[in-house]
Design an enzyme around this catalytic site. Sequence first.
Site, PDB file in Angstrom:
ATOM      1  CB  SER A 138      33.253  -7.156 -67.246  1.00 11.16           C
ATOM      2  OG  SER A 138      33.221  -6.266 -68.341  1.00 11.16           O
ATOM      3  CE1 TYR A 151      38.093  -9.400 -69.000  1.00 11.27           C
ATOM      4  CE2 TYR A 151      36.291  -8.295 -70.122  1.00 11.27           C
ATOM      5  CZ  TYR A 151      37.058  -8.481 -68.992  1.00 11.27           C
ATOM      6  OH  TYR A 151      36.786  -7.762 -67.857  1.00 11.27           O
TER       7      TYR A 151
END
Length: 337
Positions: A138, A151
């Site tokens: 990501s 996260y």
Amino acid sequence: MNRTVVITGASAGIGRASARLFAEQGDNVVLLARGRAGLDAAAAEVEELGGRALAVPTDVADHRQVEAAADAAEEAFGPIDVWVNVAFTSVFAPFSEIAPEDFDRVTAVSYLGFVNGTRAALSRMRPRDRGAVVQVGSALGARSIPLQSAYCGAKHAVNGFTEAVRTELMHDRSGVRITVVQMPAVNTPQFSWVRSRLSHDPQPVPPIYQPEVAARAVVFAAANPGRKQYYVGASTVATILGNKVAAGLLDRYLARTGYDSQQTAEVADSGRPDNLWQPVDDAAGTDHGAHGGFDDRSAPRSYQTLAARHPLPAAAALVGAVAAFGAVGQAVRRHRR
């Protein structure tokens, strides 16, 4: 000969969309996730699209379950050729409002799940001196944002872990390859089932891409795993490069805008189920598919990603550079207002 492909987090989102594309190529697709309803639906899609499917309910945070799934994959279809790590979970909340056990759980799934999957794959691929591991990363693994500390920490850890493993494979002159596909905001069901302490429903930060955009990049990376990493979407390039040249500015910008941009106008339902500890589709017996609730705001393609696949990488570099400096310039202008 058809490949054997293992995908974690295969019941929804990017994993689900990737399974479909591998199936269209006639591959054997081994689907790992916790929720039975999503797994069964994904397996049916793989078979309908021309692949062979094996669904194995697996919690990737448990290395024993991952090893058992890898054994089942090879028993059913032979040697694993590609392993794709996608599975994750998260908590949307300020760090001070995340319980220690919840933070541990996010880390166990979203980071250690990748470690467990990579270990299972490499232990089988290295003796054969072939195979590819694809990590779904990501942009938030390079540039953290507020409300997603668990996260973001996990995605940073995946990058660091993968770099170390890559250099070890290079040292050993291994034929096994490992690569990372860095993703933008993607329209997946996570925003409807993620654990959230926010006052309003969570949402991806625009621009948003459909999961098929991400899946095409995953399938391409699996076939071309020699590159260290791939960027999906101009926003990913802008985020990563922008953080290199203006990290302090982005800190201030995100501190001011990062809370509102990750929430819709809808007041959150405090009683909604989440998938941190238990799969949501098992509780309701409902398949959530690949897409989330933002179809009307999500792009079906990325021209930057198409450019990145071109044999001449200058095209991708140019698109990325323009996007990055445009984003930084926009942030500067907003900051000055």
